[in-house]
Design a protein around this motif. Structure first.
Motif, PDB file in Angstrom:
ATOM      1  N   PHE A 215       4.571  42.230  46.553  1.00  0.00           N
ATOM      2  CA  PHE A 215       5.795  42.722  45.936  1.00  0.00           C
ATOM      3  C   PHE A 215       5.976  44.218  46.108  1.00  0.00           C
ATOM      4  O   PHE A 215       5.078  44.943  46.530  1.00  0.00           O
ATOM      5  N   GLN A 216       7.184  44.648  45.709  1.00  0.00           N
ATOM      6  CA  GLN A 216       7.582  46.046  45.840  1.00  0.00           C
ATOM      7  C   GLN A 216       6.640  46.973  45.086  1.00  0.00           C
ATOM      8  O   GLN A 216       6.133  47.933  45.637  1.00  0.00           O
ATOM      9  N   LYS A 217       6.440  46.644  43.792  1.00  0.00           N
ATOM     10  CA  LYS A 217       5.517  47.456  43.000  1.00  0.00           C
ATOM     11  C   LYS A 217       4.183  46.746  42.977  1.00  0.00           C
ATOM     12  O   LYS A 217       4.147  45.542  42.759  1.00  0.00           O
ATOM     13  N   PRO A 218       3.087  47.464  43.201  1.00  0.00           N
ATOM     14  CA  PRO A 218       1.781  46.798  43.106  1.00  0.00           C
ATOM     15  C   PRO A 218       1.654  46.138  41.741  1.00  0.00           C
ATOM     16  O   PRO A 218       1.939  46.768  40.726  1.00  0.00           O
ATOM     17  N   ASN A 219       1.287  44.862  41.721  1.00  0.00           N
ATOM     18  CA  ASN A 219       1.203  44.180  40.430  1.00  0.00           C
ATOM     19  C   ASN A 219      -0.137  43.488  40.239  1.00  0.00           C
ATOM     20  O   ASN A 219      -0.199  42.278  40.076  1.00  0.00           O
ATOM     21  N   PRO A 220      -1.235  44.257  40.290  1.00  0.00           N
ATOM     22  CA  PRO A 220      -2.525  43.608  40.013  1.00  0.00           C
ATOM     23  C   PRO A 220      -2.527  43.045  38.603  1.00  0.00           C
ATOM     24  O   PRO A 220      -1.863  43.578  37.716  1.00  0.00           O
ATOM     25  N   PHE A 221      -3.269  41.954  38.419  1.00  0.00           N
ATOM     26  CA  PHE A 221      -3.386  41.387  37.080  1.00  0.00           C
ATOM     27  C   PHE A 221      -4.265  42.306  36.242  1.00  0.00           C
ATOM     28  O   PHE A 221      -5.128  43.010  36.780  1.00  0.00           O
ATOM     29  N   PRO A 222      -4.082  42.270  34.921  1.00  0.00           N
ATOM     30  CA  PRO A 222      -4.946  43.096  34.068  1.00  0.00           C
ATOM     31  C   PRO A 222      -6.349  42.503  33.974  1.00  0.00           C
ATOM     32  O   PRO A 222      -6.811  42.110  32.911  1.00  0.00           O
TER      33      PRO A 222
END
Lengths: 457, 253
Positions: free
Chosen positions: B92-99
């Motif tokens: 995706f556009q913004k990095p979205n690693p899980f917490p």
């Protein structure tokens, strides 16, 4: 009477001042930029100068006048005939005040008749002095305010400052009230702990304040059964109901429900939070409690009581559902959509995504919601009054009758009470403990929520 | 000439009443990078999201026409979107690693799809994915640290590693560098170049320089239409359409 009249007059004068100030300021106006503040602000500025100092004087005078009246009355020759006994004396004085206000009032002590006439004269005298003072201050303030009306005068800034002052005052009142409540709780609880040691109170397991007499009173004030009942009903049974149901409904509402479904379901769920607790109380007592009792009988319990921890806890749990679900709802909604997109794009199903990504990410918010719910549940009174019973049992049996801190406070303080017996004072000690516990829970919950917010913003 | 990996025929995408994509047909080949360019709101991201049915998650979105992955209609009733997304991954556009930890971020997908038997195999998958994403050397000593503690560029490579870990056939990238600085961007672009040998890669980008640098084919979208599609060098040097020429010369967009 006179003082009330002058108060209205001051307000009226303030109104006049508003128009005068605005009118005067308008005369100064000669084109854009010629004045620092709009005429309306000059009006407000003048009105404030009339009303505020006058109000301060009025309040101060209202506070000191009774003392002055009393002093003057005592100097009167009639006062010399008053009995020395303080109680009798104040009764007569009170009646004299009644007569002074209303000559037709029926009174018990004949002596008050003699006092009424001089008293009325004294009151009138002091009221007139007060009214005069207030009027002088109002006019003086007005005159000062009027002289300040100039084109360059920064009335707007001054009025803004006054507005801030009013807002500050409003917020201080709420805060001061809280301090007052805490102070009175601490004071009364302190009186109680003079008779009963805090250790006996916090660790004793026998609660029967009705029997407390003589030297061994401390033995009857062991509050552990109350704390246990409170925790068992409010924090255990109620949460066993509220956490799963609240959480699942929040997950459904945020993740699965269509927009139209959500539009209907959410307000309905929130209605639950608007039902008066007394209504929950009789639902618990009249509908749920008998069912629980019959169930207990059917599984072989001997003489199950109608009042049970389970009935109260179940209904309380239902009452708390909206708290849990709306906090969980917020927490889930605050998890960025990118999170669930990332999981779905890896080929996770919706429920895998919720279970493994959304719920863990929203966990702090959910925990905070649960803590607020617990603090609400243990402070809840009506349901336990109606359904949990009065017996201070220390038992893990959910079908047993149990009592809570709030229930005992109600019992200790209703009806005729002497306010200096340990029995009555113990209610304040219980209240203090309850207050401390809910305060701590709230603080922790708010901290958790705050940290959680920071993590995503 | 081998069969194209993805074939789209007469695809329309609607958001409610609004038509976001109008009659797009395109072939996407294996082993190369295909770039979608065009001004904001032209529908390139929408079209990208319809390639792995991520549009399904948006209420009111509807796709008509035909999209074939290895000749199989991905919108057919028999196609499971969950299985599809395991084959067509997305960044995706913004990095979205899980917490979660770095390790858990990578292991998430393989675990869901049961790709590893036992810890040793999972370790291997995680190492391989991180190595391919060029992140292994930077994080191998701190796999248990939170994925969100990495820098933006590292987070994005973590997300790429996460997508690689489930062994997809196609990787869709939705403006993967728009939230990154030029150095991190260069790093990702190198990575894309390395990865194209193993996967079909589709990248949506706002930056025409990026499209020119990393892609072999470029598709120009405008107002929901596919205006021009061809070899990147041809699109950028000798565009057939005036609208493409106006866009790449910066006349608008």
């Amino acid at each position: 009477m006179i003082l009330t009249g002058i108060l209205l007059a001051v307000v009226g004068l303030g109104l006049v001042g508003w128009f005068v100030g605005r009118g005067r300021a308008r005369l100064l106006y000669d084109g854009r930029g010629s004045m620092h503040s709009m005429p309306t602000y000059h009006g407000w500025h003048l009105a404030l100068w009339i009303v505020v100092p006058a109000l301060v004087v009025w309040t101060a005078w209202s506070a000191i006048q009774p003392g002055l009246v009393e002093g003057a009355l005592m100097a009167d020759p009639v006062a010399a005939t008053l009995p020395a006994d303080a109680m009798h004396r104040s009764a007569i004085l009170a009646e004299a005040h009644m007569l002074a206000n209303d000559p037709g009032a029926s009174v018990f002590n004949a002596q008050s008749q003699a006092l009424a006439a001089p008293l009325r004269a004294i009151v009138t005298r002091f009221s007139l002095i007060g009214a005069l003072l207030v009027a002088i201050v109002a006019f003086a303030g007005g005159a000062y305010g009027f002289t300040r009306i100039r084109a360059r005068f920064e009335a707007r800034t001054q009025v803004e400052r006054a507005v801030m002052g009013v807002l500050l005052l409003a917020s201080l009142i709420a805060i001061l009230t809280t301090f007052g409540i805490v102070a009175s709780l601490v004071f009364e609880a302190g009186l109680f702990f003079k008779d009963v040691s805090p250790i006996a109170f916090l660790t004793g397991t026998h609660w029967s304040p009705g029997n407390a007499r003589g030297a061994d009173i401390a033995e009857n004030f062991g509050a552990v059964p109350l704390f246990w009942g409170t925790i068992y009903i409010g924090a255990i049974i109620a949460m066993l109901v509220a956490i799963p149901l609240g959480l699942m409904s929040a997950v459904y509402l945020t993740q699965y429900a269509s927009r139209s479904m959500r539009k209907w379901l959410k307000p309905i769920l929130e209605i639950l939070a608007g039902i008066p607790t007394v209504v929950y109380g009789y639902f618990a007592a009249l509908t749920v409690a008998p069912l629980v009792r019959d169930f207990a009988a059917s599984i072989g319990m001997q003489n199950p009581s109608t009042e049970s921890a389970l009935a109260a806890g179940l209904v309380m749990g239902v009452m708390i559902i909206p708290f849990v679900s709306s906090m969980a709802d917020d927490a889930l909604a605050a998890v960025p959509r990118a999170m669930s997109d990332g999981s779905l794009a890896l080929g996770a199903t919706r429920s895998e995504t919720i279970k493994k990504v959304l719920l863990p990410a929203a966990l702090p918010g959910i925990v905070a919601g649960v803590m607020l719910a617990i603090s609400r549940a243990i402070g809840e009174t009506m349901i336990v009054v109606m359904a949990a019973g009065a017996a201070a049992n220390l038992s893990a049996n959910p079908f047993a009758s149990m009592t809570t801190v709030t229930f005992q406070i109600v019992q200790l303080l209703t009806g005729d009470q002497e306010f200096n017996s340990p029995k009555t004072l113990s209610a304040f000690a219980l209240g203090l403990i309850l207050f401390i516990v809910t305060l701590v829970l709230n603080i922790i919950a708010l901290r958790v929520v705050k940290r959680f917010r920071e993590a995503y913003e | 000439m081998t069969e194209p990996k993805l074939i789209a025929r007469n695809v329309d995408v609607y958001y409610g009443e609004k038509k976001a994509i109008d009659n797009v047909s395109i072939d996407i080949d294996n082993g190369i990078v295909t770039a979608f360019i065009g001004p904001s709101g032209c529908g390139k991201s929408t079209f990208l999201r319809s390639l792995n049915r991520m549009n399904d998650t948006i209420a009111g979105a509807k796709v008509t026409g035909e999209i074939l992955l290895d000749g199989e209609d991905i919108y057919a009733a028999s196609m499971d979107p969950v299985a599809l997304r395991a084959r067509v991954g997305m960044v995706f556009q913004k990095p979205n690693p899980f917490p979660k930890s770095i390790y858990e971020n990578i292991a998430y997908g393989p675990r869901i799809h049961g790709l590893a038997q036992g810890k040793a195999q999972m370790d291997e998958i995680v190492e391989r994915a991180l190595t391919k994403a060029g992140l292994w050397d930077e994080v191998k000593d701190r796999l248990s640290d939170a994925g969100t503690a990495l820098s933006g560029g590292q987070q994005q490579r973590l997300c790429i590693a996460r997508a690689i870990a489930v062994s997809p056939e196609v990787i869709l990238m939705d403006e993967p560098c728009s939230a990154l600085d030029p150095i991190a961007t260069a790093r990702i672009e190198e990575l894309i170049d390395e990865l194209k040998n193993s996967y079909a890669i589709v990248i949506v980008t706002h930056s025409m320089q990026q499209a020119a640098r990393v892609s072999q084919r470029t598709a120009f979208f405008h107002l929901g239409n596919l205006v021009e599609y061809g070899e990147t060098s041809q699109v950028f040097t000798t565009p057939r359409e005036d609208r493409t020429k106006d866009y790449i010369t910066g006349r608008y967009g």
